[in-house]
Motif scaffolding. Structure first.
Motif, PDB file in Angstrom:
ATOM      1  N   LYS A   1       2.986   7.814  -4.060  1.00  0.00           N
ATOM      2  CA  LYS A   1       3.016   6.903  -5.253  1.00  0.00           C
ATOM      3  C   LYS A   1       3.834   7.390  -6.301  1.00  0.00           C
TER       4      LYS A   1
ATOM      5  N   ASP B   1      -1.391   8.097  -1.407  1.00  0.00           N
ATOM      6  CA  ASP B   1      -1.429   8.905  -2.844  1.00  0.00           C
ATOM      7  C   ASP B   1      -0.400   9.954  -2.932  1.00  0.00           C
ATOM      8  N   SER B   2      -0.126  10.443  -1.804  1.00  0.00           N
ATOM      9  CA  SER B   2       1.061  11.370  -1.722  1.00  0.00           C
ATOM     10  C   SER B   2       2.281  11.161  -2.183  1.00  0.00           C
TER      11      SER B   2
ATOM     12  N   TYR C   1       0.826  -1.045   0.112  1.00  0.00           N
ATOM     13  CA  TYR C   1       0.080   0.094   0.104  1.00  0.00           C
ATOM     14  C   TYR C   1       0.943   1.199   0.084  1.00  0.00           C
ATOM     15  N   TYR C   2       0.516   2.061  -0.732  1.00  0.00           N
ATOM     16  CA  TYR C   2       1.277   3.577  -0.609  1.00  0.00           C
ATOM     17  C   TYR C   2      -0.040   4.630  -0.717  1.00  0.00           C
TER      18      TYR C   2
END
Length: 131
Positions: A65, A62-63, A59-60
């Motif tokens: 990615k 959004d800020s 998981y990453y």
């Protein structure tokens, strides 16, 4: 004794790179989720990147990615490679570990990592990005 030791922070200029490292004791690494969180002054702690140590889930936020990459090795270490750093990435970064989550839909063969399940924390390492 369960233990996490994180390191690798520092000061860089915008566009620079850093690699954070986390060494975990075996009892909290195997079969669990490992992740990185950060907290900037005056802001809430946020999850940056997670992985399941058994594979199959990452998981990453959004800020981050496309700029950050979480990885692991065979010696209970987890890394966060950070590239193209921005001033808004400035924060204290914490390594964390926790139990995986099994949804009704995914079942036992599809563990997920969720922020609420992280219960072990490293001491933190400071990342400062200047413009």
């Amino acid at each position: 004794q369960a233990r996490l030791s994180d390191s690798g922070g520092g000061s860089v200029q915008t566009g620079g790179s850093l690699r954070l490292s986390c060494a975990a004791s075996t009892d909290i690494y195997l079969g669990n989720c490992m992740g990185w969180f950060r907290q900037a002054p005056g802001k809430e702690r946020e999850g940056v990147a997670y992985l399941y140590t058994g594979g199959g889930f990452t998981y990453y936020a959004d800020s981050v990615k496309g700029r950050f990459t979480i990885s692991q090795d065979n010696a209970n270490n987890v890394y966060l490679q950070m590239t193209n750093l921005k001033p808004e990435d400035t924060a204290m970064y914490y390594c964390a570990a926790g139990s995986p989550y099994y949804s009704d839909y995914g079942g036992a063969s599809n563990p997920e990592c969720r922020s609420a399940n992280f219960g072990y924390w490293g001491q933190g390492t400071q990342v400062t990005v200047s413009s």
